[in-house]
Design an enzyme around this catalytic site. Structure first.
Site, PDB file in Angstrom:
ATOM      1  N   ASP A 183       0.879  -1.164   0.000  1.00  0.00           N
ATOM      2  CA  ASP A 183       0.000   0.000   0.000  1.00  0.00           C
ATOM      3  C   ASP A 183       0.925   1.226   0.000  1.00  0.00           C
ATOM      4  OD1 ASP A 183      -2.291   1.617   0.289  1.00  0.00           O
ATOM      5  OD2 ASP A 183      -2.038   1.631   2.457  1.00  0.00           O
ATOM      6  N   ASP A 185      -0.078   4.991   1.256  1.00  0.00           N
ATOM      7  CA  ASP A 185      -0.239   5.917   2.386  1.00  0.00           C
ATOM      8  C   ASP A 185      -0.082   5.206   3.728  1.00  0.00           C
ATOM      9  OD1 ASP A 185      -1.429   8.648   1.159  1.00  0.00           O
ATOM     10  OD2 ASP A 185      -2.166   6.934   0.019  1.00  0.00           O
TER      11      ASP A 185
END
Length: 391
Positions: A183, A185
């Site tokens: 991922d 963020d």
């Protein structure tokens, strides 16, 4: 079984010990049916089960031979009859635990207590690394225990003693991984980029609240994203460029990504964030794939809209499957790393799902958890040593 003996040997390590001991057994035609040997801090240890039925000597004669040899080699030796009943290895439910964190007293005691309470047998413990991080591996037989309940209990105790832990079946742990999916963020990037955009747009508090609720799984991700992006309408592209050019990465992630790349892993970035930033990270860090949502920009400003299908939890899992098909790899050969509810299905579908600095909702489904202080621990979860990644 009466012909089987258990031999344990301890002493200062030096070349030739195994050759001399096994040579003495071979000379008398004594067969070694099981053996394990290791060196810890220059301390040699060896455990053997030997079979006398192929030899013409009895146990007393073997005692005399080996004790004489041990005295000559300055080793401590013990010999006992093997009295345990045969264990059916096929019936064991073997699982692999890796504990990662800063060293402190009580780590082994805390983890082993959770296991003992559930009648879980520890088959082996090995220290994989000691230094800035300690990495310890346990192989356990979970017997009749529910692996999901045991995993939750282990993650809970790991939180209490401030270490990280990975728990999965030994079969999955042994499967060589080929694709690592991140991922963006609060995983690769040490921030929620949409919150940084909101700060520049003067709507920070409203957007932060929606972000936090979405990450906890309290509201639908798609609707939450649309609502937040709408609040960014009119934000100049120059603001996005400044944030992009000054992204602060999670400490250690650049080294980790470059190391994984050098080791031959395929790398993918699948984010519920925005292509404006994932494309830059793909180029900067050398990712093979990058997927995210596309912000609509018109006349140099955000319109407050997203182009195309929104990448939510289900879409992330679909993209993961598409990459696996393209690379001709199985799900068990994939590692997925994320921090929030939007990563849930992706982590569940991977061979190893790691909750990184994660919310509780993700810890419930992941194979384990890592905090950003222990990011490089991912390499140990992949079966690599400190010496390998320092090269």
């Amino acid at each position: 079984m009466k012909d089987l003996l258990v031999i344990t040997i301890l002493g200062e390590d030096r070349p030739g010990l195994v050759a001399k001991i096994s040579g003495a057994l071979a000379k008398e035609n004594v067969n070694i049916v099981d053996i394990e040997q290791s060196v810890i801090r220059n301390l040699f240890s060896m455990f053997m089960i030997v079979d006398l039925s192929t030899s013409e000597i009895n146990d007393q004669k073997l005692n005399d031979i080996l004790y004489s040899l041990a005295q000559e080699l300055k080793l401590k030796l013990e010999i006992h009859p093997y009295e345990s009943k045969e264990v059916e290895e096929a019936k064991k439910k073997l699982y692999n635990i890796k504990v990662i964190g800063k060293d402190k007293p009580g780590i082994v005691a805390a983890i082993s207590s959770v296991l003992a309470e559930r009648n879980v047998n520890i088959e082996r413990i090995k220290m994989l690394s000691r230094g800035e991080l300690i990495v310890m591996e346990m192989i356990i037989d979970i017997k009749a225990n529910d692996p999901n309940e045991l995993r939750r209990a282990l993650i809970k105790i790991a939180d209490e003693i401030a270490v990280d832990i990975i728990f999965q079946s030994e079969e999955k742990a042994k499967t060589r991984k080929k694709l690592i999916v991140f991922d963006m963020d609060s995983t690769l990037v040490d921030a929620e980029i949409i919150d940084e955009l909101a700060k520049a747009a003067g709507v920070e508090n409203v957007v932060k609240d929606i972000t936090a609720r979405g990450m906890r799984g309290e509201i639908d991700f798609k609707e939450a994203l649309k609502e937040r992006v709408k609040l960014l309408k009119g934000l100049p592209i120059e603001v996005l460029e400044e944030i992009r050019d000054n992204l602060v990465l999670t400490p250690g992630c650049e080294e980790l990504v470059r190391t994984l790349k050098a080791m031959g892993y395929k790398l993918a970035l699948i984010s519920g964030g925005f292509t404006f930033f994932t494309d830059a990270l793909k180029e900067r860090l050398g990712f093979d794939y990058a997927f995210a949502n596309k912000l609509v920009i018109k006349d140099g400003k955000l319109t407050g809209e997203i182009e195309g299908e929104i990448i939510d939890s289900k879409k992330k899992a679909e993209i993961l499957e598409e990459i696996a098909k393209k690379e001709n790899i199985s799900k068990d050969e994939i590692v997925a790393i994320g921090d929030g509810a939007n990563d849930r299905i992706m982590l569940e579908n991977a061979g190893l799902g790691i909750a990184f600095n994660a919310k509780e909702i993700l810890k419930k489904v992941a194979d384990g958890k890592l905090t950003k202080e222990n990011l490089m621990g991912i390499l140990y979860c992949l079966g690599h040593t400190k010496q390998e990644y320092k090269k």
